[in-house]
Design an enzyme around this catalytic site. Structure first.
Site, mmCIF file in Angstrom:
data_model
loop_
_atom_site.group_PDB
_atom_site.id
_atom_site.type_symbol
_atom_site.label_atom_id
_atom_site.label_comp_id
_atom_site.label_asym_id
_atom_site.label_seq_id
_atom_site.Cartn_x
_atom_site.Cartn_y
_atom_site.Cartn_z
ATOM 1 N N ASN A 42 -8.958 -11.680 -7.880
ATOM 2 C CA ASN A 42 -7.832 -12.305 -7.907
ATOM 3 C C ASN A 42 -7.463 -13.722 -7.369
ATOM 4 O OD1 ASN A 42 -6.666 -10.150 -9.295
ATOM 5 N ND2 ASN A 42 -5.498 -9.273 -7.759
ATOM 6 N N GLU B 30 -7.910 -14.356 -16.278
ATOM 7 C CA GLU B 30 -6.849 -13.294 -16.345
ATOM 8 C C GLU B 30 -5.571 -13.934 -16.216
ATOM 9 O OE1 GLU B 30 -5.999 -8.828 -14.422
ATOM 10 O OE2 GLU B 30 -5.262 -10.567 -13.131
ATOM 11 N N TRP C 19 -0.919 3.920 -3.874
ATOM 12 C CA TRP C 19 -1.736 2.598 -4.364
ATOM 13 C C TRP C 19 -2.783 2.286 -3.453
ATOM 14 C CZ3 TRP C 19 -1.817 -2.335 -2.424
ATOM 15 C CH2 TRP C 19 -2.343 -3.267 -3.364
ATOM 16 N N ARG D 52 3.705 -0.738 -9.938
ATOM 17 C CA ARG D 52 2.419 -0.118 -10.813
ATOM 18 C C ARG D 52 2.834 0.766 -11.929
ATOM 19 N NH1 ARG D 52 0.533 -3.846 -9.094
ATOM 20 N NH2 ARG D 52 -1.326 -4.254 -7.613
ATOM 21 N N ASP E 213 -9.704 -1.351 -17.895
ATOM 22 C CA ASP E 213 -8.896 -1.961 -16.616
ATOM 23 C C ASP E 213 -8.686 -0.717 -15.678
ATOM 24 O OD1 ASP E 213 -7.334 -3.837 -15.318
ATOM 25 O OD2 ASP E 213 -5.541 -3.068 -16.265
ATOM 26 N N HIS F 51 -3.121 -9.198 0.030
ATOM 27 C CA HIS F 51 -2.465 -9.015 -1.090
ATOM 28 C C HIS F 51 -1.104 -10.071 -1.116
ATOM 29 C CE1 HIS F 51 -1.239 -7.939 -5.042
ATOM 30 N NE2 HIS F 51 -2.230 -7.235 -5.552
ATOM 31 N N SER G 195 -9.880 -9.743 -2.705
ATOM 32 C CA SER G 195 -10.897 -9.308 -2.228
ATOM 33 C C SER G 195 -11.857 -10.387 -1.973
ATOM 34 C CB SER G 195 -11.688 -8.559 -3.497
ATOM 35 O OG SER G 195 -11.908 -9.208 -4.764
HETATM 36 O O1 SFD Z 1 -5.175 -6.462 -8.738
HETATM 37 C C1 SFD Z 1 -12.087 1.269 10.037
HETATM 38 N N1 SFD Z 1 -7.312 -5.808 -4.239
HETATM 39 C C2 SFD Z 1 -7.651 -6.556 -5.335
HETATM 40 N N2 SFD Z 1 -8.355 -7.800 -5.111
HETATM 41 C C3 SFD Z 1 -8.863 -8.479 -5.850
HETATM 42 O O2 SFD Z 1 -9.628 -9.689 -5.796
HETATM 43 N N3 SFD Z 1 -8.651 -7.988 -7.251
HETATM 44 C C4 SFD Z 1 -8.212 -6.941 -7.723
HETATM 45 O O3 SFD Z 1 -8.105 -6.330 -8.868
HETATM 46 C C5 SFD Z 1 -7.140 -6.316 -6.659
HETATM 47 N N4 SFD Z 1 -6.332 -5.005 -6.922
HETATM 48 C C6 SFD Z 1 -6.421 -4.141 -5.861
HETATM 49 C C7 SFD Z 1 -6.582 -4.654 -4.484
HETATM 50 C C8 SFD Z 1 -6.331 -3.782 -3.433
HETATM 51 C C9 SFD Z 1 -6.016 -2.406 -3.713
HETATM 52 C C10 SFD Z 1 -5.650 -1.400 -2.373
HETATM 53 C C11 SFD Z 1 -5.849 -2.204 -4.802
HETATM 54 C C12 SFD Z 1 -6.218 -2.839 -5.957
HETATM 55 C C13 SFD Z 1 -5.601 -0.495 -5.219
HETATM 56 C C14 SFD Z 1 -7.063 -6.468 -2.889
HETATM 57 C C15 SFD Z 1 -8.373 -6.108 -2.029
HETATM 58 O O4 SFD Z 1 -9.156 -5.128 -2.018
HETATM 59 C C16 SFD Z 1 -8.247 -6.467 -0.522
HETATM 60 O O5 SFD Z 1 -7.711 -7.801 -0.327
HETATM 61 C C17 SFD Z 1 -9.466 -6.388 0.191
HETATM 62 O O6 SFD Z 1 -10.202 -5.205 0.117
HETATM 63 C C18 SFD Z 1 -9.256 -6.502 1.659
HETATM 64 O O7 SFD Z 1 -10.422 -6.699 2.590
HETATM 65 P P1 SFD Z 1 -10.392 -6.138 4.033
HETATM 66 O O8 SFD Z 1 -11.881 -6.059 4.354
HETATM 67 O O9 SFD Z 1 -9.323 -6.474 4.898
HETATM 68 O O10 SFD Z 1 -10.161 -4.428 3.999
HETATM 69 P P2 SFD Z 1 -10.663 -3.322 3.338
HETATM 70 O O11 SFD Z 1 -11.673 -3.928 2.331
HETATM 71 O O12 SFD Z 1 -9.874 -2.399 2.880
HETATM 72 O O13 SFD Z 1 -11.740 -2.831 4.416
HETATM 73 C C19 SFD Z 1 -11.032 -1.966 5.414
HETATM 74 C C20 SFD Z 1 -12.433 -1.436 6.415
HETATM 75 O O14 SFD Z 1 -12.086 -1.029 7.574
HETATM 76 C C21 SFD Z 1 -12.610 0.398 7.634
HETATM 77 N N5 SFD Z 1 -11.860 0.952 8.595
HETATM 78 N N6 SFD Z 1 -13.482 1.074 10.309
HETATM 79 C C22 SFD Z 1 -13.601 1.638 11.594
HETATM 80 N N7 SFD Z 1 -12.615 2.307 12.271
HETATM 81 C C23 SFD Z 1 -11.303 2.113 12.138
HETATM 82 N N8 SFD Z 1 -10.344 2.908 12.551
HETATM 83 C C24 SFD Z 1 -11.188 1.831 10.473
HETATM 84 N N9 SFD Z 1 -9.916 2.136 9.895
HETATM 85 C C25 SFD Z 1 -10.394 1.450 8.666
HETATM 86 C C26 SFD Z 1 -12.467 0.877 6.297
HETATM 87 O O15 SFD Z 1 -13.268 2.019 6.088
HETATM 88 C C27 SFD Z 1 -12.876 -0.316 5.389
HETATM 89 O O16 SFD Z 1 -14.346 -0.386 5.506
HETATM 90 S S1 SFD Z 1 -5.128 -5.338 -7.625
HETATM 91 O O17 SFD Z 1 -4.730 -4.190 -8.281
HETATM 92 O O18 SFD Z 1 -4.152 -5.742 -6.658
HETATM 93 P P1 AMP Z 2 -1.579 -6.717 -9.481
HETATM 94 O O1 AMP Z 2 -2.228 -6.100 -10.680
HETATM 95 O O2 AMP Z 2 -0.089 -6.813 -9.731
HETATM 96 O O3 AMP Z 2 -2.091 -6.590 -8.231
HETATM 97 O O4 AMP Z 2 -1.643 -8.336 -9.943
HETATM 98 C C1 AMP Z 2 -2.954 -9.030 -10.104
HETATM 99 C C2 AMP Z 2 -2.627 -10.248 -9.861
HETATM 100 O O5 AMP Z 2 -1.956 -10.868 -10.769
HETATM 101 C C3 AMP Z 2 -2.170 -10.944 -8.538
HETATM 102 O O6 AMP Z 2 -2.922 -12.070 -8.474
HETATM 103 C C4 AMP Z 2 -0.727 -11.075 -8.696
HETATM 104 O O7 AMP Z 2 0.017 -11.846 -7.905
HETATM 105 C C5 AMP Z 2 -0.614 -11.557 -10.328
HETATM 106 N N1 AMP Z 2 0.441 -10.984 -11.141
HETATM 107 C C6 AMP Z 2 0.807 -9.852 -11.449
HETATM 108 N N2 AMP Z 2 1.658 -9.651 -12.298
HETATM 109 C C7 AMP Z 2 2.188 -11.156 -12.344
HETATM 110 C C8 AMP Z 2 3.351 -11.765 -12.991
HETATM 111 N N3 AMP Z 2 4.134 -10.849 -13.847
HETATM 112 N N4 AMP Z 2 3.500 -12.943 -13.034
HETATM 113 C C9 AMP Z 2 2.509 -13.498 -12.278
HETATM 114 N N5 AMP Z 2 1.415 -13.143 -11.568
HETATM 115 C C10 AMP Z 2 1.227 -11.849 -11.681
#
Ligand code: SFD
Ligand code: AMP
Length: 625
Positions: free
Chosen positions: A64, A128, A222, A253, A355, A392, A439
């Protein structure tokens, strides 16, 4: 389980990376380079197995954050503006710009390591939306974690990683963070990690609010159930200043299985409508003017998109549908050749399923089990319960130093990404006020933070000393739930119900009920007020007292106990900060009924700090510079 049987394992290192997610992997990769150069040791500790830990466990279908700076498609300033607008003006320009200017190189590394990125006929990444690119990302985390492990292995005896060690507490000496303690979730071992610098990357938090899925699908959410507020707890307990603890994220979602909507809105140009087929983004556009200048800018901030949808539901116009059928039909209709149109139809169908299969397999199962064919049937969408994920569209996390060349003087204190506590750094979901890193940006921020943290280690070469009494006290504290269970388990005939202790599951249910009903959860339409927050805070104080009576019958429950203590602190800082900010700024995330509009005087950061010396909380308003 006998707490006395726990061996103490001491690990000495220079840079300690806590977590094994995207930010931690970026940190390990970058730290390895600088550590080799400066003869430093690097140790990473994850609660789970890095291959599938954290938010990217199931994979992702898009990256993203990718600017494409090389092609001149976007500029760093454009991105800063976009993020600031999406967060209704509340973001640190220096932090967002720092990630944005470096993120493309991280994405190029992912591709080099084997991540398949969609390409068009000319070999360019398929976007995207403006900032998002499509990937075949089921194995995204495996690929990135393998590279991180290899980088650590290249350090030989100076590089190591520990998996399935749950980190509980910071180790503090003279107001400096010099390590962390935790325990193995597989063996009777208590761990002390001593370090010159500590990087907190333990993700965000889920299950603080009562989830929409209860008995029938308990635990489904989620956000991944594995991240439970350890990041915020760690920095709070160390005495670090936190920011934006009020800025939760409520994603919209696909209903019940939490499939992503981004590809539908941005790639397939789908619309969401109410049950009558009305596009509420159009019919309710006038409402956005009340939230100007952010509401009237484009794209409409995520919380306002939610808000318009919530209004439809309030007025009884649900269900809300993603019109997948119309979107696919419209794309196919643009192709005059019949054979080509049929081919395109197949391609779109397969992209639609991929997806979900790339990142939320259960949503594909939901479609299959409800006879949903996206090309024929619209799907319900809904607002989830709130989560804490600053990478996010939330923003909560530690208040960190910016980069020297971009940060205003007040936002730079020696080392980029260092919290206000000496030696303690934060990145990814652990650092606040720099949303939309996702990510790729979290990985990048991990790199940035690790480089600065290694510099800190080099500048502070003296070995750290932690006294035997301090270690013994920490061990006692961490293992206490085992002792409580052992001492009282035979008092009642059901080990779950006992007047002398509380089991972590019950504790979690109570916390979720309080947060849901008093702090604006899903069941009350995300609405709260000063009086409700006050009451909620009172109940949390009782929970704090009861947290001393958490009981664990085994290692898994010991982990659950600490997860819930971590959640409790995240919850308290959240309530305190929503209460402090006397306005409504993100109405689709939460709405303060007693202060229903945005106020100019609150165009500011709402920060907080728990003082380890006095046990008092301090609320701090900071200017946006
Ligand atoms: O679109 C301990 N995110 C998405 N990012 C994208 O670039 N594209 C996507 O398609 C994304 N989608 C998405 C995303 C997130 C989620 C939850 C969903 C879908 C369902 C965001 C990214 O995933 C997010 O920004 C990054 O992963 C953040 O990285 P970071 O490193 O801050 O968090 P992490 O990856 O979750 O890792 C956390 C780690 O900590 C560990 N941990 N370890 C030791 N002791 C403890 N007590 C701990 N507690 C946690 C974990 O095990 C893990 O290793 S979309 O749908 O939004
Ligand atoms: P999401 O699947 O909602 O996590 O969205 C993935 C990426 O698309 C994120 O960067 C969101 O901010 C963006 N996004 C999702 N829906 C919209 C929308 N309706 N308009 C603009 N950006 C969006």
């Amino acid at each position: 389980m006998n707490a006395d049987s726990f061996e103490t394992v001491v690990v000495e290192t220079d840079l300690l990376i806590l977590g094994g997610g995207m930010a931690a992997c970026g940190a390990a990769y970058e730290a390895s380079h600088w550590a080799k150069k400066h003869n430093q040791r690097v140790t990473l500790v994850d609660k789970a197995a890095m291959e599938r830990s954290g938010a990217v466990a199931m994979g992702l279908s898009a990256i993203n954050l990718y600017l494409g700076l090389k092609d001149g498609r976007n500029s760093v300033d454009d991105y800063v503006q976009y993020v600031k607008n999406d967060l209704m003006g509340i973001a640190r320009d220096d932090l967002v710009a720092n990630i944005a200017r470096h993120v493309d190189s991280s994405v190029h590394l992912f591709e080099k390591w084997g991540l398949p990125i969609w390409k068009d006929e000319d070999g360019r990444y398929v976007n995207e939306g403006r900032w998002q690119i499509m990937i075949h990302g089921e194995a995204y985390k495996n690929i990135v974690s393998e590279a991180a492990k290899m980088a650590l292995k290249e350090l030989g005896e100076h590089g190591s990683y520990y998996e399935r060690i749950f980190i509980t507490e910071p180790v503090m000496v003279d107001d400096r963070c010099v390590g962390a303690v935790g325990f193995s979730v597989r063996e009777n071992k208590f761990y002390l990690f001593k370090a010159k610098a500590v990087l907190d990357t333990m993700g965000g938090a889920v299950h603080i609010f009562r989830p929409r899925s209860v008995g029938e699908g308990l635990g489904r959410s989620w956000y991944p159930p594995f991240n439970s507020g350890a990041s915020a707890y760690f920095t709070l307990k160390a005495g670090a200043e936190m920011t934006c603890q009020e800025v939760r994220f409520v994603p919209v979602r696909f209903k019940d299985s939490y499939g992503p909507v981004g590809a539908w809105f941005l790639l397939f140009k789908s619309k969401a409508t109410n049950a009558k087929g009305e596009d509420y983004m159009e019919t309710r556009a006038a409402e956005l003017e009340n939230w100007a200048p952010y509401g009237t800018a484009r794209p409409t901030p995520a919380n306002l998109r939610n808000y318009l949808m919530l209004k439809e539901i309030e007025e009884g116009n649900g269900p809300i549908y993603m019109r997948t059928d119309e979107a696919i039909r419209e794309m196919v209709a643009q192709i005059p050749d019949e054979k080509e149109a049929r081919r395109k139809m197949k391609e779109l169908e397969s992209e639609a399923w991929e997806d979900f299969l790339d990142m939320t397999v259960s949503q594909a199962l939901n479609w299959a089990s409800h006879n949903i064919m996206p090309e024929e049937t619209p799907s319900e969408i809904s607002a989830c319960e709130p989560y804490f994920i600053s990478s996010h569209s939330g923003a909560s996390g530690a208040w960190i130093s910016g980069p020297e060349d971009l940060a205003p003087d007040a936002h730079f204190w020696g080392y980029g990404n260092m919290t206000t506590v000496k030696g303690l750094f934060a990145a990814g979901d652990a650092s606040g006020a720099s949303s939309h890193k996702f990510s790729s940006g979290s990985f990048t921020e991990g790199r940035i933070a690790a480089k600065a943290a290694v510099a800190f280690c080099v500048d502070h070469p003296d070995p750290v000393h932690v006294s035997g009494e301090q270690v013994a006290a920490l061990k006692e504290q961490v293992l206490k739930p085992l002792r409580i269970f052992d001492a009282h388990k035979d008092y009642s005939n059901d080990q779950e119900v006992n007047p002398h202790y509380i089991k972590p599951k019950m504790f979690m249910f109570r916390l979720q009920k309080i947060m849901d009903e008093y702090a604006g959860g899903a069941s009350v339409g995300f609405r709260t007020s000063g009086a409700l927050l006050e009451k909620g805070l009172e109940y949390l104080q009782y929970m704090k007292e009861d947290a001393e009576k958490l009981a664990a019958g085994d290692l898994n429950e010991l982990m659950r106990c600490w997860e819930n203590t971590h959640r409790l602190w995240q919850a308290e800082s959240h309530i305190r900060t929503i209460r402090f900010r006397e306005e409504t700024r993100w109405p689709g995330y939460y709405f303060r009924t007693d202060h229903p509009a945005m106020k100019a005087e609150w165009e500011a950061f709402a920060n907080c700090r728990w003082d380890p010396a006095s046990g008092e909380w301090k609320m701090i308003k900071r200017e946006i510079l």
